[in-house]
Design an enzyme around this catalytic site. Structure first.
Site, short mmCIF file in Angstrom:
data_model
loop_
_atom_site.label_atom_id
_atom_site.label_comp_id
_atom_site.label_asym_id
_atom_site.label_seq_id
_atom_site.Cartn_x
_atom_site.Cartn_y
_atom_site.Cartn_z
N TYR A 127 0.84 -1.20 0.00
CA TYR A 127 0.00 0.00 0.00
C TYR A 127 0.88 1.25 0.00
CZ TYR A 127 -3.95 -2.97 0.94
OH TYR A 127 -4.92 -3.92 0.85
N ASN A 171 -13.70 0.99 -3.52
CA ASN A 171 -13.40 0.98 -4.95
C ASN A 171 -14.64 0.75 -5.80
OD1 ASN A 171 -13.57 -1.72 -6.39
ND2 ASN A 171 -12.69 -2.28 -4.45
N CYS A 189 -7.08 -4.89 -7.35
CA CYS A 189 -6.84 -4.56 -5.94
C CYS A 189 -6.17 -5.74 -5.21
CB CYS A 189 -8.14 -4.22 -5.27
SG CYS A 189 -9.57 -4.36 -6.32
N HIS A 190 -6.34 -6.93 -5.72
CA HIS A 190 -5.78 -8.10 -5.03
C HIS A 190 -4.26 -8.13 -5.13
CE1 HIS A 190 -6.51 -9.30 -9.24
NE2 HIS A 190 -5.37 -9.94 -9.11
N GLU A 216 -2.57 -16.21 -10.21
CA GLU A 216 -1.53 -15.60 -11.02
C GLU A 216 -0.21 -16.31 -10.84
OE1 GLU A 216 -1.42 -11.46 -10.40
OE2 GLU A 216 -3.45 -11.15 -11.08
#
Length: 106
Positions: free
Chosen positions: A27, A50, A58-59, A85
């Site tokens: 962050y 959001n 956002c992840h 991912e």
DNA sequence: AGACTGACATACC
DNA sequence: CGGTATGCCAGTC
């Protein structure tokens, strides 16, 4: 709600969108890029509400400790996306704990 | 208009 | 080394 382009959260979304797939940033990293290195709180707040969960991965944003932090839709959701991912908790930690990953862009 | 909240971080004990 | 306490920004109520 930030209809004007240039709002902080808008900038945050833009930065988060810049995070390459299979990578994660803290962050603080996003906040710094957003224009306010001390606004991680606002960053989390922006992502929390959001309004663009699709255009904004956002992840891919985690805590500087290597922890996933939190997720509005449930931490499990976030972890699942990250693993999708090809990332793991240790992988994320490796990137975040990497000094410089927070100061230097990917 | 003002006060509180929040997906954090850093510092101190 | 670990946990606790406080601080910070911007947004939202």
């Amino acid at each position: 709600m930030r209809s004007k382009n240039g709002s902080f959260d808008l900038k945050v979304y833009d930065v988060v969108k810049t995070i390459p797939r299979g990578q994660v940033r803290s962050y603080a990293w996003v906040a710094k890029r957003a224009g306010s290195p001390r606004a991680w709180r606002a960053v989390g707040n922006a992502l929390n509400k959001n309004s663009h969960p699709i255009i904004v991965p956002c992840h891919r944003v985690v805590k500087s400790d290597g922890a996933l932090g939190g997720f509005a839709r449930g931490p499990r959701r976030k972890l699942r996306l990250l693993t999708s991912e090809g990332l793991t908790l240790e992988g994320i930690r490796a990137i975040i704990t990497k000094k410089g990953a927070k100061e230097n862009d990917a």
